[in-house]
Design a protein around this motif. Structure first.
Motif, short mmCIF file in Angstrom:
data_model
loop_
_atom_site.label_atom_id
_atom_site.label_comp_id
_atom_site.label_asym_id
_atom_site.label_seq_id
_atom_site.Cartn_x
_atom_site.Cartn_y
_atom_site.Cartn_z
N ILE A 42 -2.53 -8.69 8.85
CA ILE A 42 -1.98 -8.99 7.52
C ILE A 42 -0.67 -8.22 7.36
O ILE A 42 -0.62 -7.02 7.60
N PRO A 43 0.43 -8.89 6.96
CA PRO A 43 1.68 -8.17 6.72
C PRO A 43 1.50 -7.15 5.58
O PRO A 43 0.89 -7.47 4.55
N TYR A 44 2.02 -5.93 5.80
CA TYR A 44 1.92 -4.93 4.72
C TYR A 44 3.20 -4.12 4.64
O TYR A 44 3.94 -3.98 5.62
N ILE A 45 3.47 -3.60 3.45
CA ILE A 45 4.64 -2.77 3.21
C ILE A 45 4.21 -1.54 2.40
O ILE A 45 3.16 -1.54 1.76
N THR A 46 5.02 -0.48 2.49
CA THR A 46 4.69 0.77 1.77
C THR A 46 5.90 1.25 0.97
O THR A 46 6.47 2.30 1.26
N TYR A 84 -4.36 0.95 -6.23
CA TYR A 84 -2.94 1.22 -5.97
C TYR A 84 -2.49 2.24 -7.01
O TYR A 84 -2.90 2.17 -8.16
N ARG A 85 -1.67 3.18 -6.62
CA ARG A 85 -1.43 4.34 -7.49
C ARG A 85 -0.25 4.20 -8.45
O ARG A 85 -0.05 5.06 -9.29
N HIS A 86 0.55 3.15 -8.30
CA HIS A 86 1.70 2.99 -9.20
C HIS A 86 1.41 1.89 -10.22
O HIS A 86 0.74 0.91 -9.90
N MET A 87 1.95 2.08 -11.42
CA MET A 87 1.88 1.02 -12.42
C MET A 87 2.75 -0.15 -11.98
O MET A 87 3.87 0.06 -11.53
N LEU A 88 2.23 -1.36 -12.12
CA LEU A 88 3.03 -2.53 -11.76
C LEU A 88 3.85 -2.98 -12.97
O LEU A 88 3.31 -3.12 -14.07
N PRO A 89 5.16 -3.20 -12.78
CA PRO A 89 6.01 -3.59 -13.91
C PRO A 89 5.73 -5.03 -14.34
O PRO A 89 5.16 -5.82 -13.60
N ALA A 90 6.18 -5.34 -15.55
CA ALA A 90 5.96 -6.69 -16.12
C ALA A 90 6.52 -7.78 -15.21
O ALA A 90 5.93 -8.85 -15.07
N THR A 136 0.84 -1.19 0.00
CA THR A 136 0.00 0.00 0.00
C THR A 136 0.88 1.24 0.00
O THR A 136 2.10 1.17 -0.22
N HIS A 137 0.26 2.41 0.20
CA HIS A 137 1.00 3.68 0.25
C HIS A 137 1.01 4.19 1.68
O HIS A 137 0.11 3.87 2.47
#
Length: 305
Positions: free
Chosen positions: A57-61, A87-93, A34-35
């Motif tokens: 739930i484990p989460y990272i930012t 989610y605000r960022h494009m996920l890479p291939a 998440t952000h």
């Protein structure tokens, strides 16, 4: 066979509601990305990070979706599927290759692809929008459609009100399709990119009013960016006035010039087609502006020119 495992990229109310749907549907969420919560935004929408703390739930930012360590963390979680909910960022291939990936988009794809879909739909005078779950590809909002739910945009709805409906539509869409998504029999429908259009993000400056436009267009702009968004604004005598609340007026503008006006101790916005907006709440520098205050400012402008 154990519960299906997922890694979720999520933010905003849609992120919170859709994570709750996955949990209710028996999905094991191994990791949430998440952000960092922003104090200015969390006044009006819910926190995915808070939900993760409540649910254990484990989460990272991470600041960058392309960071190599993020890819390693996603791979280590060994998910059966990936989800992206606002989610605000494009996920890479590289991340999309880890497992089948699904994104929830706030429009009826292929309409209003890209950023701020609810705001653009209201700005364009659309009478309906919705939520679409679709397969993720490197190109945004371009993968096959899995499920979608429509909601109406009523003539006086603001984007904030429509966003509330779209949040519920997202929850309903995911809830309805989750069983067949988990057993591998979910439908796929072509996302015809020849239809609709792609829209970029919006900046506060995009809320500047052109009073030469027709009243309906000005009203659509107001509805699209009304608070808690930055608001439609106009400048008089170096003072920036922001419309907080307005409706289309049935009164004719007569010979009034385009722009802000005070008639019978009421504030109006006079538009290029001779129609007006009745402005029930206006502010400048964060403070409410009365009809009398505006009249004084407009009179000062006339006397100095």
């Amino acid at each position: 066979m154990g519960a299906p495992r997922a890694v979720v990229f999520g933010y905003h109310n849609v992120g919170v509601r859709c994570i709750k749907v996955l949990l209710a549907g028996g999905v094991d969420i191994a990791l949430v990305v998440t952000h960092e919560d922003s104090p200015t935004e969390n006044l009006w929408f819910e926190s995915v990070a808070s939900l993760c703390r409540e649910e254990g739930i484990p989460y990272i930012t991470p600041g960058d979706a392309r960071a190599p360590e993020l890819l390693v963390q996603v791979q280590t979680a060994a998910p059966d599927m990936l989800f992206s909910f606002y989610y605000r960022h494009m996920l890479p291939a590289s991340i999309l290759e880890v497992a089948p990936a699904y994104n929830m988009h706030g429009s009826l794809l292929p309409q209003f692809r890209g950023r701020a879909p609810v705001n653009w739909a209201v700005l364009h005078g659309a009478t309906e929008t919705g939520a679409t779950l679709h397969e993720m590809t490197v190109k945004p909002d371009a993968g096959a459609i899995v499920a979608q739910t429509a909601v109406p945009i009523l003539p006086d709805d603001t984007a904030f009100e429509v966003f509330g409906k779209v949040t519920v539509a997202a929850e309903q869409t995911l809830w309805g399709v989750l069983p067949v998504l988990l057993d591998g029999t979910a439908p796929r429908q072509l996302n015809d990119l020849r239809q609709g259009g792609y829209f970029g993000g919006r900046k506060p400056e995009d809320g500047r009013i052109d009073w030469k436009l027709a009243a309906q267009q000005v009203y659509n702009l107001h509805r699209a960016v009304a608070p808690p968004y930055p608001g439609a604004f106009t400048e008089v005598n170096d003072i920036i006035y922001t419309i907080v609340a307005a409706r289309l007026s049935k009164r004719s503008a007569g010979s009034l010039p385009a722009g802000l006006a005070v008639v019978d101790n009421c504030i109006f916005g006079v538009c290029g087609d001779g129609r007006m907006l009745a402005i029930s709440a206006l502010r400048a520098a964060g403070e409410p502006i009365s009809a009398q205050q505006l009249q004084a400012s407009l009179t000062a402008r006339v006397s100095t020119h």
